[in-house]
Scaffold this active site. Structure first.
Site, short mmCIF file in Angstrom:
data_model
loop_
_atom_site.label_atom_id
_atom_site.label_comp_id
_atom_site.label_asym_id
_atom_site.label_seq_id
_atom_site.Cartn_x
_atom_site.Cartn_y
_atom_site.Cartn_z
N GLU A 47 6.47 -6.60 20.45
CA GLU A 47 5.46 -7.11 21.37
C GLU A 47 5.80 -6.78 22.83
O GLU A 47 6.90 -6.30 23.14
CB GLU A 47 5.28 -8.62 21.16
CG GLU A 47 4.77 -8.90 19.75
CD GLU A 47 4.44 -10.37 19.49
OE1 GLU A 47 4.76 -11.23 20.33
OE2 GLU A 47 3.84 -10.63 18.43
N CYS A 66 -3.59 -0.37 11.54
CA CYS A 66 -2.50 0.08 10.66
C CYS A 66 -3.06 0.76 9.41
O CYS A 66 -2.52 1.77 8.95
CB CYS A 66 -1.59 -1.08 10.29
SG CYS A 66 -0.59 -1.64 11.69
N CYS A 68 2.35 -3.00 15.82
CA CYS A 68 2.56 -3.67 14.54
C CYS A 68 3.73 -3.04 13.78
O CYS A 68 4.04 -1.85 13.94
CB CYS A 68 1.31 -3.54 13.67
SG CYS A 68 -0.13 -4.41 14.27
N GLU A 107 3.92 -2.14 10.66
CA GLU A 107 3.56 -1.04 9.76
C GLU A 107 3.56 0.30 10.50
O GLU A 107 4.02 1.31 9.98
CB GLU A 107 2.15 -1.28 9.17
CG GLU A 107 2.04 -2.50 8.28
CD GLU A 107 1.64 -3.76 9.05
OE1 GLU A 107 2.07 -3.94 10.21
OE2 GLU A 107 0.90 -4.56 8.48
N ASN A 118 7.34 -5.68 14.08
CA ASN A 118 6.44 -5.68 15.23
C ASN A 118 7.21 -5.82 16.53
O ASN A 118 8.20 -6.54 16.62
CB ASN A 118 5.34 -6.75 15.11
CG ASN A 118 5.82 -8.13 14.77
OD1 ASN A 118 6.77 -8.31 14.02
ND2 ASN A 118 5.17 -9.13 15.32
N CYS A 161 -3.41 -4.79 9.49
CA CYS A 161 -4.61 -4.83 10.35
C CYS A 161 -5.36 -3.50 10.22
O CYS A 161 -4.85 -2.52 9.65
CB CYS A 161 -4.22 -5.10 11.80
SG CYS A 161 -3.56 -3.66 12.66
N1 THU Z 1 1.11 -7.68 13.30
C1 THU Z 1 1.76 -6.75 12.56
O1 THU Z 1 2.91 -6.40 12.83
N2 THU Z 1 1.09 -6.20 11.52
C2 THU Z 1 -0.19 -6.49 11.18
O2 THU Z 1 -0.76 -5.85 10.29
C3 THU Z 1 -0.90 -7.57 11.86
C4 THU Z 1 -0.23 -8.14 13.04
C5 THU Z 1 1.80 -8.25 14.47
C6 THU Z 1 1.23 -7.83 15.79
C7 THU Z 1 1.64 -8.95 16.68
O3 THU Z 1 2.95 -8.69 17.16
C8 THU Z 1 1.69 -10.16 15.76
O4 THU Z 1 1.74 -9.65 14.44
C9 THU Z 1 0.51 -11.11 15.89
O5 THU Z 1 -0.68 -10.43 15.76
#
Ligand code: THU
Length: 161
Positions: free
Chosen positions: A64, A115, A73, A75, A62, A112
């Site tokens: 940010e 994704c 994310c 994925e 991920n 999520c």
């Molecule tokens: N996140 C992911 O990388 N994958 C997911 O399926 C759910 C959330 C990340 C996004 C964000 O950077 C952090 O987790 C908190 O939500």
């Protein structure tokens, strides 16, 4: 009225050792990838590893952003990178693993909704299921054989006419 019940198989493993060797290798790559997540805001690190038909493994984590919605994310970073680097090569599986700087992630990180939708696009395109293997830092490991199992009634291009 008719009732249409949707059921799916969720494979539950007590530990990494129980996974097939190929799934273990893929999950190991996801675990490595989560270490390089850029997550200064959530402190939640996710790693993903995509296994392709040419046996390449493409990883993502991920990323940010101070403008929160601009982040992405793990994925989607992984699956978009796979499609960019190896366009048209089929996808067999994606492994996902999460950790946190604030607490022990004691259950598997499930992708999520966004994704799931993104993985679904490639699954539909290739006419073959993509399996999803999920882990936390501790606890059980989950596997489903197709993203359609965890995204029933998915929106797809047929709705666009
Ligand atoms: N996140 C992911 O990388 N994958 C997911 O399926 C759910 C959330 C990340 C996004 C964000 O950077 C952090 O987790 C908190 O939500």
């Amino acid at each position: 009225m008719k009732l249409r019940r949707v059921v799916f198989d969720l494979l539950v493993y007590d530990s990494m050792d129980e996974l097939d060797q190929g799934d273990q290798i893929l999950m190991h790559e996801a675990v490595k990838a989560r270490k390089n997540a850029y997550s200064p805001y959530s402190k939640f690190n996710v790693g993903a590893a995509v296994l392709l038909d040419n046996d390449e493994i493409v990883i993502g984590n991920n990323q940010e952003n101070a403008s929160y919605p601009s982040g992405l994310c793990a994925e989607r970073v992984a699956i978009f990178y796979a499609s960019a680097k190896f366009p048209g090569i089929g996808i067999k599986a994606i492994a996902i693993s999460a950790t946190s700087k604030n607490f022990v992630v004691n259950k598997p990180a499930a992708p999520c909704g966004n994704c799931r939708q993104s993985i679904s696009e490639y699954e539909i395109k290739q006419l073959r299921p993509i399996s999803i293997i999920m882990s936390g830092e501790t606890g059980e490991i989950l596997k489903c054989n197709s993203v359609s199992d965890i995204l029933p009634l998915a929106f797809n291009s047929t709705f666009l006419g």
